[in-house]
Scaffold this motif. Structure first.
Motif, PDB file in Angstrom:
ATOM      1  N   PHE A 121      -4.478  16.776   1.540  1.00 13.34           N
ATOM      2  CA  PHE A 121      -5.157  15.782   1.000  1.00 13.34           C
ATOM      3  C   PHE A 121      -4.320  14.283   0.904  1.00 13.34           C
ATOM      4  O   PHE A 121      -3.173  14.543   0.564  1.00 13.34           O
ATOM      5  N   THR A 122      -4.918  13.370   1.472  1.00 12.29           N
ATOM      6  CA  THR A 122      -4.124  12.074   1.428  1.00 12.29           C
ATOM      7  C   THR A 122      -5.066  11.144   0.563  1.00 12.29           C
ATOM      8  O   THR A 122      -6.246  11.152   0.511  1.00 12.29           O
ATOM      9  N   ASP A 131     -10.909  24.360  -9.911  1.00 14.69           N
ATOM     10  CA  ASP A 131     -11.425  23.620 -11.267  1.00 14.69           C
ATOM     11  C   ASP A 131     -12.238  22.636 -11.078  1.00 14.69           C
ATOM     12  O   ASP A 131     -12.690  22.246  -9.731  1.00 14.69           O
ATOM     13  N   LEU A 132     -12.679  21.762 -12.037  1.00 14.78           N
ATOM     14  CA  LEU A 132     -13.927  20.661 -11.947  1.00 14.78           C
ATOM     15  C   LEU A 132     -13.372  19.426 -12.055  1.00 14.78           C
ATOM     16  O   LEU A 132     -13.887  18.459 -12.540  1.00 14.78           O
ATOM     17  N   ASN A 133     -11.970  19.453 -11.981  1.00 18.07           N
ATOM     18  CA  ASN A 133     -11.264  18.021 -12.017  1.00 18.07           C
ATOM     19  C   ASN A 133     -11.375  17.087 -10.676  1.00 18.07           C
ATOM     20  O   ASN A 133     -10.853  15.995 -10.681  1.00 18.07           O
ATOM     21  N   TRP A 134     -12.043  17.584  -9.516  1.00 12.84           N
ATOM     22  CA  TRP A 134     -12.082  17.007  -8.296  1.00 12.84           C
ATOM     23  C   TRP A 134     -12.875  15.230  -8.477  1.00 12.84           C
ATOM     24  O   TRP A 134     -12.382  14.395  -7.946  1.00 12.84           O
ATOM     25  N   SER A 135     -14.082  15.653  -9.047  1.00 13.04           N
ATOM     26  CA  SER A 135     -14.880  14.489  -9.575  1.00 13.04           C
ATOM     27  C   SER A 135     -14.046  13.092 -10.148  1.00 13.04           C
ATOM     28  O   SER A 135     -14.045  11.938  -9.483  1.00 13.04           O
ATOM     29  N   MET A 136     -13.396  13.664 -11.167  1.00 17.57           N
ATOM     30  CA  MET A 136     -12.676  12.592 -11.927  1.00 17.57           C
ATOM     31  C   MET A 136     -11.456  12.025 -10.884  1.00 17.57           C
ATOM     32  O   MET A 136     -11.161  10.960 -10.895  1.00 17.57           O
ATOM     33  N   SER A 137     -10.806  12.911 -10.323  1.00 12.14           N
ATOM     34  CA  SER A 137      -9.675  12.317  -9.344  1.00 12.14           C
ATOM     35  C   SER A 137      -9.996  11.423  -8.328  1.00 12.14           C
ATOM     36  O   SER A 137      -9.746  10.348  -7.918  1.00 12.14           O
ATOM     37  N   HIS A 138     -11.158  11.859  -7.671  1.00 11.93           N
ATOM     38  CA  HIS A 138     -11.782  11.180  -6.725  1.00 11.93           C
ATOM     39  C   HIS A 138     -12.183   9.636  -7.178  1.00 11.93           C
ATOM     40  O   HIS A 138     -11.811   8.597  -6.470  1.00 11.93           O
ATOM     41  N   LEU A 156     -10.146   9.419  -1.332  1.00  9.95           N
ATOM     42  CA  LEU A 156      -9.535  10.686  -1.285  1.00  9.95           C
ATOM     43  C   LEU A 156      -9.946  11.177   0.177  1.00  9.95           C
ATOM     44  O   LEU A 156     -11.131  11.343   0.333  1.00  9.95           O
ATOM     45  N   ILE A 157      -8.974  11.722   0.968  1.00  9.86           N
ATOM     46  CA  ILE A 157      -9.275  12.304   2.344  1.00  9.86           C
ATOM     47  C   ILE A 157      -8.826  13.558   2.559  1.00  9.86           C
ATOM     48  O   ILE A 157      -7.561  13.850   2.199  1.00  9.86           O
ATOM     49  N   ALA A 158      -9.667  14.525   2.842  1.00 10.94           N
ATOM     50  CA  ALA A 158      -9.063  15.821   3.267  1.00 10.94           C
ATOM     51  C   ALA A 158      -9.136  16.235   4.510  1.00 10.94           C
ATOM     52  O   ALA A 158     -10.443  15.995   5.522  1.00 10.94           O
ATOM     53  N   THR A 175       0.858  -1.165   0.028  1.00  9.73           N
ATOM     54  CA  THR A 175       0.164  -0.082   0.049  1.00  9.73           C
ATOM     55  C   THR A 175       0.707   1.209   0.044  1.00  9.73           C
ATOM     56  O   THR A 175       1.782   1.417   0.926  1.00  9.73           O
ATOM     57  N   ILE A 176       0.662   2.143  -0.834  1.00 12.03           N
ATOM     58  CA  ILE A 176       1.337   3.291  -1.083  1.00 12.03           C
ATOM     59  C   ILE A 176       0.576   4.504  -0.605  1.00 12.03           C
ATOM     60  O   ILE A 176      -0.478   4.871  -1.084  1.00 12.03           O
ATOM     61  N   HIS A 177       1.117   5.323   0.178  1.00 18.14           N
ATOM     62  CA  HIS A 177       0.535   6.267   1.001  1.00 18.14           C
ATOM     63  C   HIS A 177       0.862   7.681   0.332  1.00 18.14           C
ATOM     64  O   HIS A 177       2.234   7.980   0.266  1.00 18.14           O
ATOM     65  N   PHE A 178      -0.061   8.596  -0.106  1.00 10.69           N
ATOM     66  CA  PHE A 178       0.285   9.878  -0.691  1.00 10.69           C
ATOM     67  C   PHE A 178      -0.228  11.013   0.076  1.00 10.69           C
ATOM     68  O   PHE A 178      -1.349  11.013   0.533  1.00 10.69           O
ATOM     69  N   GLU A 179       0.265  12.020   0.098  1.00  9.81           N
ATOM     70  CA  GLU A 179      -0.138  13.500   0.981  1.00  9.81           C
ATOM     71  C   GLU A 179       0.463  14.502   0.109  1.00  9.81           C
ATOM     72  O   GLU A 179       1.503  14.529  -0.465  1.00  9.81           O
TER      73      GLU A 179
END
Length: 508
Positions: free
Chosen positions: A399-400, A370-377, A387-389, A332-336
């Motif tokens: 954002f993690t 911008d409106l890219n949040w839904s796609m990234s999620h 996606l956790i904020a 599992t790789i964690h990104f922040e």
């Protein structure tokens, strides 16, 4: 209407009259009393009462009678009126007769002769009460059965309505997705022509500088519009469940460095620090969907830069234990992505992640999102994470997310651990600079026939993903790197980059 009837049976007239008078005196207000001197007469009375739908709660019968024993009469009564309770009057009844009455009739109790009036009245009273309770219970059971039947019919009807509504919604969603796909293709066709001709015009040496700037403006606007069209189509594919993972081996360290190099110019322009951190145990080569991961990271870091006026943005990556790990290769790789910007309240974050097309709640951020949040999620969900904020106003945001991946050790780069996949060192990050480099053009496209390259260019100009897929299938297996690169460009609708790659071979 005749009230419920109690039947008394005895061949001794004096005892029969005495029994009837006692019952009339105590129960005559609510019950009718019928008398019979023989079993045959009693059966006739029962038949007449049943024909008139008169209820018969109780029959009291003598045991010793000339034509038929009381036990045999009660058995016949049970056959005709099984709910009627029975009392047997006897002075000489055998255990066998009482057993027959219990097993084959509906004997409530037997009373020895001569009876005691108080005992008789109490027994009859309790028998009538028991009969009444049984009747009420039967009525309640019938009402409950009818209610259940009614509810079942309502459930069946409602289920049919829901199924019909579900099919209608599915058809509407499919029609919407088809419309988005069709319109996106139709819009990209003339748009790619605009982009292509604006690029050709920009290279004309006879143009004045002012005209050259105007053409570049047209080209930039066209590229932004093409990005929006591609995003709309990608969102429609996500909604319809057509978006899938395209996993392969790639260099994670190189991807992270690419993110930093791409966005460091934007950060520096705002006097911000862009910091890249990763743990010492972070593997270099992993097996995952690098295109979607790159999209998410670019989006999160880019928006962090927009939200931050002073301070720094940190992209942090580390490996965490894999829950329920079955294989040592699974990780599992964690990104922040942490910033020191304006920050957001919890209500705004919920709106941003789950309903990004509504107007922002924070006026200071309305021009920065911008409106890219839904796609990234959705991309993160496809990769096995969420996606956790975490944010507080005026104290920045974090954002993690996590993704599931497999390790690709350097010592096994040339093994067959992942059959049919490209070695990680030969899979470049798909940014425009790398794709347009001489290395890929000379070593990959140049190996294919000129007619094939020209068909590839024409198919990209027409935005025909089917024709492009057909051409890609003709690439020999030994050139799988080229096939993989072109396939990803088609899946991400980057027809403009395919045209850029093939342009030197078509227009020499």
């Amino acid at each position: 209407m005749q009230p419920p009837t109690i039947i008394c049976v005895d061949d001794e007239i004096f005892l029969l009259r005495s029994l009837a008078e006692t019952l009339k005196r105590k129960f005559g207000e609510n019950f009718a009393i019928e008398v019979a001197e023989t079993a045959e007469t009693a059966l006739e009375i029962i038949a007449e009462l049943q024909a008139e739908n008169v209820d018969i709660p109780l029959i009291i019968s003598d045991q010793i009678m000339p034509d038929m024993k009381g036990v045999d009469l009660l058995i016949k009564v049970y056959e005709k009126s099984p709910k009627t309770l029975q009392i047997l009057l006897t002075g000489k009844a055998s255990v066998e007769d009482v057993g027959k009455a219990v097993n084959y009739a509906n004997l409530y109790r037997y009373i020895s002769k001569p009876w005691q009036e108080d005992d008789l009245i109490l027994t009859v009273k309790e028998a009538l009460r028991s009969y009444s309770q049984d009747q009420k219970l039967a009525e309640q059971n019938l009402a409950l059965h009818q209610l259940n039947a009614s509810l079942e019919q309502k459930v069946i009807k409602r289920t049919a309505q829901l199924e019909k509504a579900k099919k209608a919604a599915e058809l509407a969603n499919e029609a919407k997705s088809n419309f988005f796909a069709f319109m996106s293709h139709e819009l990209r066709t003339p748009l790619n022509s605009i982009l292509g001709f604006s690029q050709l015009l920009a290279g004309d040496p006879t143009l004045q500088e002012e005209h050259r700037k105007q053409i570049k403006l047209v080209n930039r606007s066209g590229e932004q519009l093409l990005t929006l069209i591609n995003d709309i189509l990608a969102i429609s594919r996500l909604e319809s469940g057509l978006m899938t993972l395209n996993e392969r081996q790639f260099d994670l360290h190189r991807l992270l460095n690419f993110i930093k190099e791409m966005l460091e110019i934007k950060a520096t322009a705002k006097d911000l620090q862009l910091i890249l951190e990763w743990s010492s145990n972070l593997p270099q080569y992993i097996y995952a969907d690098d295109v979607k991961l790159r999209h998410v990271l670019l989006h999160l870091v880019s928006n962090a830069i927009k939200l931050t006026e002073t301070g720094r943005i940190t992209l942090r990556t580390f490996q965490t234990p894999f829950p329920g790990q079955q294989s040592p290769e699974s990780i599992t790789i964690h990104f922040e992505v942490e910033d020191t910007g304006l920050g957001m309240n919890s209500e705004f974050i919920e709106r941003l992640l789950f309903n990004p097309f509504q107007a922002p709640l924070n006026g200071n951020l309305s021009e920065k999102m911008d409106l890219n949040w839904s796609m990234s999620h959705e991309f993160i969900r496809l990769m096995g994470g969420e996606l956790i904020a975490q944010a507080a106003v005026d104290r920045g945001s974090i954002f993690t997310f996590k993704i599931q991946a497999k390790v690709y050790p350097p010592a096994e780069q040339n093994s067959s651990k992942f059959p049919g996949q490209i070695p990680p060192q030969s899979v470049p990050i798909l940014d425009q600079d790398v794709l347009s480099s001489e290395n890929i053009c000379a070593q990959s496209l140049a190996l294919m026939p000129g007619t094939w390259i020209e068909q590839l260019y024409q198919s990209a100009a027409q935005c025909s993903d089917r024709q492009l897929q057909s051409l890609i299938e003709k690439i020999p297996p030994e050139h799988s790197t080229l096939a993989q690169l072109l396939k990803e460009l088609v899946e991400n609708f980057r027809f403009d980059l395919i045209m850029e790659l093939t342009d030197p071979y078509v227009y020499k």
